[in-house]
Enzyme design. Structure first.
Site, PDB file in Angstrom:
ATOM      1  N   SER A 127      29.708  41.016  38.554  1.00  0.00           N
ATOM      2  CA  SER A 127      29.028  42.279  38.251  1.00  0.00           C
ATOM      3  C   SER A 127      28.482  42.263  36.827  1.00  0.00           C
ATOM      4  O   SER A 127      29.057  41.611  35.939  1.00  0.00           O
ATOM      5  CB  SER A 127      30.036  43.419  38.398  1.00  0.00           C
ATOM      6  OG  SER A 127      29.564  44.574  37.772  1.00  0.00           O
ATOM      7  N   TYR A 151      37.950  47.459  36.454  1.00  0.00           N
ATOM      8  CA  TYR A 151      37.124  46.803  37.486  1.00  0.00           C
ATOM      9  C   TYR A 151      36.462  45.555  36.888  1.00  0.00           C
ATOM     10  O   TYR A 151      36.565  44.448  37.420  1.00  0.00           O
ATOM     11  CB  TYR A 151      36.071  47.793  38.003  1.00  0.00           C
ATOM     12  CG  TYR A 151      34.906  47.157  38.727  1.00  0.00           C
ATOM     13  CD1 TYR A 151      35.090  46.528  39.955  1.00  0.00           C
ATOM     14  CD2 TYR A 151      33.609  47.182  38.187  1.00  0.00           C
ATOM     15  CE1 TYR A 151      34.017  45.941  40.619  1.00  0.00           C
ATOM     16  CE2 TYR A 151      32.540  46.609  38.836  1.00  0.00           C
ATOM     17  CZ  TYR A 151      32.747  45.986  40.055  1.00  0.00           C
ATOM     18  OH  TYR A 151      31.684  45.403  40.716  1.00  0.00           O
TER      19      TYR A 151
HETATM   20  N1  LIG Z   1      26.749  48.047  44.473  1.00  0.00           N
HETATM   21  C1  LIG Z   1      26.501  47.623  43.240  1.00  0.00           C
HETATM   22  O1  LIG Z   1      25.751  48.242  42.495  1.00  0.00           O
HETATM   23  C2  LIG Z   1      27.162  46.355  42.717  1.00  0.00           C
HETATM   24  C3  LIG Z   1      26.794  45.908  41.438  1.00  0.00           C
HETATM   25  C4  LIG Z   1      27.368  44.743  40.956  1.00  0.00           C
HETATM   26  C5  LIG Z   1      28.274  44.035  41.708  1.00  0.00           C
HETATM   27  N2  LIG Z   1      28.633  44.496  42.956  1.00  0.00           N
HETATM   28  C6  LIG Z   1      29.593  43.698  43.714  1.00  0.00           C
HETATM   29  O2  LIG Z   1      29.012  43.363  44.967  1.00  0.00           O
HETATM   30  C7  LIG Z   1      30.012  43.322  45.986  1.00  0.00           C
HETATM   31  C8  LIG Z   1      29.657  44.277  47.111  1.00  0.00           C
HETATM   32  O3  LIG Z   1      29.578  45.593  46.574  1.00  0.00           O
HETATM   33  P1  LIG Z   1      29.268  46.861  47.477  1.00  0.00           P
HETATM   34  O4  LIG Z   1      28.561  47.839  46.625  1.00  0.00           O
HETATM   35  O5  LIG Z   1      28.686  46.416  48.759  1.00  0.00           O
HETATM   36  O6  LIG Z   1      30.755  47.406  47.725  1.00  0.00           O
HETATM   37  P2  LIG Z   1      31.417  48.003  49.060  1.00  0.00           P
HETATM   38  O7  LIG Z   1      32.667  48.688  48.628  1.00  0.00           O
HETATM   39  O8  LIG Z   1      30.425  48.791  49.810  1.00  0.00           O
HETATM   40  O9  LIG Z   1      31.779  46.686  49.887  1.00  0.00           O
HETATM   41  C9  LIG Z   1      32.956  45.959  49.681  1.00  0.00           C
HETATM   42  C10 LIG Z   1      33.624  45.750  51.031  1.00  0.00           C
HETATM   43  O10 LIG Z   1      34.764  44.915  50.832  1.00  0.00           O
HETATM   44  C11 LIG Z   1      35.792  45.342  51.698  1.00  0.00           C
HETATM   45  N3  LIG Z   1      37.082  44.885  51.155  1.00  0.00           N
HETATM   46  C12 LIG Z   1      37.659  45.263  49.990  1.00  0.00           C
HETATM   47  N4  LIG Z   1      38.843  44.630  49.828  1.00  0.00           N
HETATM   48  C13 LIG Z   1      39.004  43.814  50.910  1.00  0.00           C
HETATM   49  C14 LIG Z   1      40.016  42.917  51.315  1.00  0.00           C
HETATM   50  N5  LIG Z   1      41.137  42.743  50.601  1.00  0.00           N
HETATM   51  N6  LIG Z   1      39.867  42.245  52.494  1.00  0.00           N
HETATM   52  C15 LIG Z   1      38.751  42.421  53.255  1.00  0.00           C
HETATM   53  N7  LIG Z   1      37.758  43.263  52.912  1.00  0.00           N
HETATM   54  C16 LIG Z   1      37.879  43.965  51.750  1.00  0.00           C
HETATM   55  C17 LIG Z   1      35.654  46.853  51.739  1.00  0.00           C
HETATM   56  O11 LIG Z   1      36.207  47.424  52.918  1.00  0.00           O
HETATM   57  C18 LIG Z   1      34.130  47.038  51.654  1.00  0.00           C
HETATM   58  O12 LIG Z   1      33.569  47.224  52.941  1.00  0.00           O
HETATM   59  C19 LIG Z   1      31.316  43.671  45.295  1.00  0.00           C
HETATM   60  O13 LIG Z   1      31.961  42.478  44.941  1.00  0.00           O
HETATM   61  C20 LIG Z   1      30.877  44.434  44.062  1.00  0.00           C
HETATM   62  O14 LIG Z   1      31.837  44.335  43.034  1.00  0.00           O
HETATM   63  C21 LIG Z   1      28.092  45.643  43.469  1.00  0.00           C
END
Ligand SMILES: NC(=O)c1ccc[n+]([C@@H]2O[C@H](COP(=O)([O-])OP(=O)(O)OC[C@H]3O[C@@H](n4cnc5c(N)ncnc54)[C@H](O)[C@@H]3O)[C@@H](O)[C@H]2O)c1
Length: 328
Positions: A127, A151
């Site tokens: 991130s 985080y």
């Molecule tokens: N959305 C953003 O703006 C953003 C920005 C930078 C980085 N990210 C990173 O991108 C990735 C996806 O983000 P997102 O926004 O889609 O988040 P999200 O919460 O929508 O998706 C994450 C998914 O992971 C699943 N999950 C969590 N722990 C788990 C486990 N132990 N076993 C199995 N599944 C598990 C959750 O149920 C969820 O559906 C993440 O790693 C997040 O840190 C997101």
């Protein structure tokens, strides 16, 4: 190719699976469908991809290594996109333990199993928050990491572990640092959906740091296109990439663009800065552009319009009147 995506029911995982399933890949999607936000919303995303013949969903928790081993044994993925994570900044101060287990422990399990079953490529979404508050912009990949919330600290730790464990292996490791991602099916704890829900429920909206946070908003379709393009890229000198449009705007501007497209404006209550939130994110995207020859980032205006059209349909909010502002 056999591709495993973790966090497939999440916002970005869902879009990535949709993008990759257009090609002749076999996609295996994992998610534990946890209740950090509505599991029903996650299932709605999943129902859309489950229609694809080359997509298989498995409900598993990455913290359970045994289950992971049996999946790798059966499906033998050669590529792993590791997106599962416990996201959210403010929540990380309330429940730090879930960040340690779902980000660090889960990633360690996945590394072990990926090494054991000899995956070829391992892609991790870190991130932009690993950078913390900076004074020099745009932020480059080699900038010092100074995370200011739990985080981000767990993401930094994951990066460290990945670099260490894959160092002497044949695995092609790539670490991606996306900047504030938005678009259809976005996370409900992030600003776009929070604001839209306030509009549709006719409630007041809290705008923190008086609307002066600056964010490098990135449209989800651009992000997943970039992630999928890496499949064709061989090992490189660099393995860490910012993914951002490199067009920072004040959060207040995002609100203004939404408002220009919509007939109802909620009452906005200005609130102060919250500890742990970065004041400004503005990334340099030269490396990703050069590596992939990807130059067309969606403008914020276009991305917002597309997301609003989706929102209206998804929520069945026909009474939301859209003005169809034309942008040049
Ligand atoms: N959305 C953003 O703006 C953003 C920005 C930078 C980085 N990210 C990173 O991108 C990735 C996806 O983000 P997102 O926004 O889609 O988040 P999200 O919460 O929508 O998706 C994450 C998914 O992971 C699943 N999950 C969590 N722990 C788990 C486990 N132990 N076993 C199995 N599944 C598990 C959750 O149920 C969820 O559906 C993440 O790693 C997040 O840190 C997101």
């Amino acid at each position: 190719m056999r591709i495993l995506i973790t966090g497939v029911a999440g916002f970005i995982g869902f879009h990535l699976a949709t993008e990759l399933s257009k090609k002749k890949h076999q996609i295996i999607g994992l998610d534990n469908l946890n209740n950090y936000y509505s599991p029903k919303y996650k299932s709605q995303r999943l129902n859309l991809i489950k229609k694809k013949k080359n997509f298989k969903f498995l409900k598993i928790d990455l913290k359970k290594k045994k289950n992971l081993i049996s999946i790798f044994k059966k499906w033998k993925p050669s590529i792993v996109y590791h997106l599962a994570s416990q996201p959210g900044i403010m929540y990380s101060f309330k429940n730090p333990k879930t960040y340690i287990t779902n980000n660090i422990s889960a990633t360690k399990n996945l590394i072990d199993v990926s090494l054991k079953y000899k995956v070829k490529k391992f892609y991790f979404t870190s991130s932009s928050s690993v950078y913390g508050d900076k004074e020099k912009f745009p932020i480059k990949e080699n900038s010092k990491l100074k995370p200011i919330n739990i985080y981000a600290k767990t993401k930094k730790e994951c990066e460290k572990i990945l670099l260490k464990f894959f160092k002497n292996s044949n695995v092609d490791l790539k670490i991606f640092r996306p900047f504030t991602v938005y678009g259809p099916y976005a996370r409900p704890d992030m600003i776009f959906i929070t604001y839209m829900n306030k509009i549709s429920n006719e409630e007041d909206f809290f705008l923190y740091n008086n609307g002066n946070y600056v964010r490098d908003f990135t449209y989800v379709a651009d992000l997943v296109k970039i992630l999928s393009k890496f499949l064709k890229i061989e090992k490189l000198k660099y393995n860490i990439f910012n993914i951002c449009s490199s067009k920072p705007v004040k959060v207040k501007k995002l609100i203004d663009i939404i408002n220009a497209n919509i007939n109802y404006k909620p009452k906005i209550l200005l609130r102060p800065y919250r500890k742990g939130e970065m004041i400004k994110t503005y990334g340099c995207n030269k490396l990703i552009k050069k590596t992939l020859k990807f130059n067309k980032f969606t403008s914020l205006e276009d991305g917002i319009q597309k997301t609003l059209i989706w929102y209206k349909k998804f929520k069945n909010k026909d009474h939301l009147y859209f003005r169809k502002v034309k942008y040049k």
